[in-house]
Design a protein around this motif. Structure first.
Motif, PDB file in Angstrom:
ATOM      1  N   SER A  19      45.189  46.348  45.635  1.00 35.22           N
ATOM      2  CA  SER A  19      43.831  45.997  46.031  1.00 35.22           C
ATOM      3  C   SER A  19      43.052  45.406  44.860  1.00 35.22           C
ATOM      4  CB  SER A  19      43.104  47.228  46.576  1.00 35.22           C
ATOM      5  OG  SER A  19      41.741  46.934  46.825  1.00 35.22           O
ATOM      6  N   THR A  20      43.177  46.022  43.676  1.00 33.45           N
ATOM      7  CA  THR A  20      42.461  45.517  42.501  1.00 33.45           C
ATOM      8  C   THR A  20      42.943  44.128  42.127  1.00 33.45           C
ATOM      9  OG1 THR A  20      42.104  47.745  41.633  1.00 33.45           O
ATOM     10  CG2 THR A  20      41.989  45.928  40.052  1.00 33.45           C
ATOM     11  N   SER A  79      44.356  41.918  44.093  1.00 35.94           N
ATOM     12  CA  SER A  79      43.927  40.983  45.125  1.00 35.94           C
ATOM     13  C   SER A  79      42.467  40.589  44.943  1.00 35.94           C
ATOM     14  CB  SER A  79      44.136  41.599  46.510  1.00 35.94           C
ATOM     15  OG  SER A  79      43.642  40.731  47.514  1.00 35.94           O
ATOM     16  N   ARG A  80      41.621  41.574  44.682  1.00 31.42           N
ATOM     17  CA  ARG A  80      40.194  41.295  44.523  1.00 31.42           C
ATOM     18  C   ARG A  80      39.935  40.503  43.241  1.00 31.42           C
ATOM     19  NH1 ARG A  80      37.170  43.903  48.185  1.00 31.42           N
ATOM     20  NH2 ARG A  80      35.245  43.749  46.996  1.00 31.42           N
ATOM     21  N   ARG A 130      39.657  40.368  35.605  1.00 32.96           N
ATOM     22  CA  ARG A 130      39.965  39.149  36.360  1.00 32.96           C
ATOM     23  C   ARG A 130      40.792  38.184  35.522  1.00 32.96           C
ATOM     24  NH1 ARG A 130      38.566  34.099  37.399  1.00 32.96           N
ATOM     25  NH2 ARG A 130      37.177  33.979  35.601  1.00 32.96           N
ATOM     26  N   ASP A 139      32.823  42.739  42.120  1.00 32.38           N
ATOM     27  CA  ASP A 139      32.948  44.127  41.665  1.00 32.38           C
ATOM     28  C   ASP A 139      34.088  44.310  40.667  1.00 32.38           C
ATOM     29  OD1 ASP A 139      34.853  43.577  43.610  1.00 32.38           O
ATOM     30  OD2 ASP A 139      34.934  45.627  44.337  1.00 32.38           O
ATOM     31  N   ASN A 186      40.798  36.911  43.868  1.00 31.61           N
ATOM     32  CA  ASN A 186      39.849  36.258  44.772  1.00 31.61           C
ATOM     33  C   ASN A 186      38.419  36.236  44.227  1.00 31.61           C
ATOM     34  OD1 ASN A 186      41.291  35.470  47.391  1.00 31.61           O
ATOM     35  ND2 ASN A 186      42.054  37.535  47.013  1.00 31.61           N
ATOM     36  N   TYR A 193      36.171  38.575  43.358  1.00 31.80           N
ATOM     37  CA  TYR A 193      35.120  39.454  43.879  1.00 31.80           C
ATOM     38  C   TYR A 193      34.255  39.982  42.730  1.00 31.80           C
ATOM     39  CZ  TYR A 193      36.850  39.424  48.645  1.00 31.80           C
ATOM     40  OH  TYR A 193      37.201  39.022  49.910  1.00 31.80           O
ATOM     41  N   LYS A 240      31.951  35.029  48.802  1.00 33.18           N
ATOM     42  CA  LYS A 240      32.418  36.324  48.303  1.00 33.18           C
ATOM     43  C   LYS A 240      31.312  37.370  48.270  1.00 33.18           C
ATOM     44  CE  LYS A 240      35.990  33.975  45.687  1.00 33.18           C
ATOM     45  NZ  LYS A 240      36.382  33.437  44.376  1.00 33.18           N
ATOM     46  N   THR A 300      42.828  38.159  55.554  1.00 36.58           N
ATOM     47  CA  THR A 300      41.390  38.124  55.251  1.00 36.58           C
ATOM     48  C   THR A 300      40.561  37.448  56.327  1.00 36.58           C
ATOM     49  OG1 THR A 300      41.515  35.982  54.102  1.00 36.58           O
ATOM     50  CG2 THR A 300      41.978  37.970  52.799  1.00 36.58           C
TER      51      THR A 300
END
Length: 355
Positions: A31-32, A34-35, A48, A42, A38, A40, A327, A71
């Motif tokens: 999840s981390t 993926s975010r 990143r 947060d 993308n 995100y 986003k 998504t």
């Protein structure tokens, strides 16, 4: 870790690195990762960048169709252009599209471009792209004072970014150039050279930029201590033919202007034609300052003095803002205005007899 080799029908190809393998390599949750990939908000910038670097090293590439299923996103930015004869898109289009495409591709997104032959057609095309889920958000060029595109996308809860401001920019993300300041500066520059009768060729007033440039022209006249002669103001001048027609009408007045400010370079280039037909020399008999920075203006005779902003940079800024909006960034954080730069050439000078 590196991608595994897999033999297929006598050939050797690189096996695709999965996001699970990337996650294991980094010691992070799927999840981390993926975010982070993308973008995100947060996810910390340091994280990143670490994920992005590892993905590049391992050759990780997300499967577009898998992402779309997971998504509900097409990972595509939408742009619908009005290609009618007076749309004014063509002169800046190549650099603008390049700026959007490059910024989108940096994030693994694409640009979906469609065209329509009328403004109503633009709105219908946007609706179709939304219904078919071919774009996740839209860049809206040539913002109008009352803009049906904005009203529709708000109702549909589809992210968008305006290129320009609108009559009511509440709940809107936008990027704009302060062209009203450019018009004011053009007037003050001409007045400083001694011009007192200054004309103005503006665009259609349903465009917000036209209203802003009108305000800038009038502000400049006021600051210069000059009154606006409404005979010297023309609207709906967005092309060379209309520039020639309306510019010629100003030149044919009993007391014509000694200088003309043009809201668009295309109008100014049409004015050049009108002046040539009347034996009027631009830069000597008539001063002209415009806005857009079209390459054609540099090669006009004489070269056109104009205000410009890099269209590729504008495209990249708008793409970046739209990606952030998609986003989840707040629209209040996605509003930006920048200044145009004066490109001083030979189309303006003192009134004849004062040089």
């Amino acid at each position: 870790m590196s991608g595994k080799l897999e033999k297929t029908m006598g050939t050797v190809r690189q096996k695709r690195v999965t996001i699970i393998e990337l996650s294991q390599h980094l010691g992070m949750s799927k999840s981390t990762v993926s975010r982070a990939l993308n973008g995100y908000p947060d996810i910390a910038e340091k994280t990143r960048l670490r994920v992005k670097q590892a993905a590049e090293e391992l050759g990780y590439r997300p499967l577009a169709y898998a992402q779309a299923i997971r998504t509900g996103q097409a990972r595509s930015l939408g742009l619908v252009l009005n290609i009618d004869s007076d749309s004014g898109h063509r002169p800046f289009l190549a650099d603008f599209l390049d700026g959007i495409s490059q910024r989108a591709s940096e994030e693994g997104w694409t640009l979906t471009v469609a065209t329509a032959a009328s403004f109503d057609g633009v709105l219908e095309t946007i609706k179709q792209l939304v219904e078919e889920r071919k774009a996740d958000g839209f860049i809206l060029p040539r913002a109008r004072v009352i803009d049906p595109r904005v009203a529709y996308l708000k109702r549909a809860q589809v992210p968008f970014v305006l290129y320009g401001r609108t009559g009511n920019s509440d709940d809107c993300a936008w990027f704009d150039i302060r062209s009203e300041k450019a018009m004011e500066e053009a007037v003050l520059r001409l007045a400083g050279l001694g011009h007192r009768r200054i004309g103005f060729l503006n665009a259609y007033e349903h465009y917000m930029y036209a209203q802003l440039r009108d305000e800038g022209f009038r502000s400049g006249m006021h600051k210069a201590g000059l009154s606006v002669d409404e005979q010297l103001v023309r609207k709906g001048v967005v092309s060379k033919p209309s520039g020639e027609e309306f510019g010629g009408a100003l030149l044919d007045l009993d007391d014509p202007p000694t200088a003309i400010v043009c809201a668009l370079d295309q109008a100014a280039l049409g004015l050049y034609r009108a002046a040539e037909k009347r034996g009027i020399t631009i830069g000597r008999d008539l001063s002209v300052i415009a806005y857009d920075g079209l390459p054609e203006g540099e090669y006009a005779t004489p070269p056109l003095t104009t205000f410009r902003f890099d269209n590729g940079e504008a495209g990249a800024i708008l793409a970046d803002m739209l990606l952030k909006r998609i986003k989840g960034a707040d629209v209040a954080e996605l509003r930006m205005v920048q200044e145009a730069r004066l490109v001083e050439r030979l189309s303006h000078g003192p009134p004849r007899g004062m040089s």
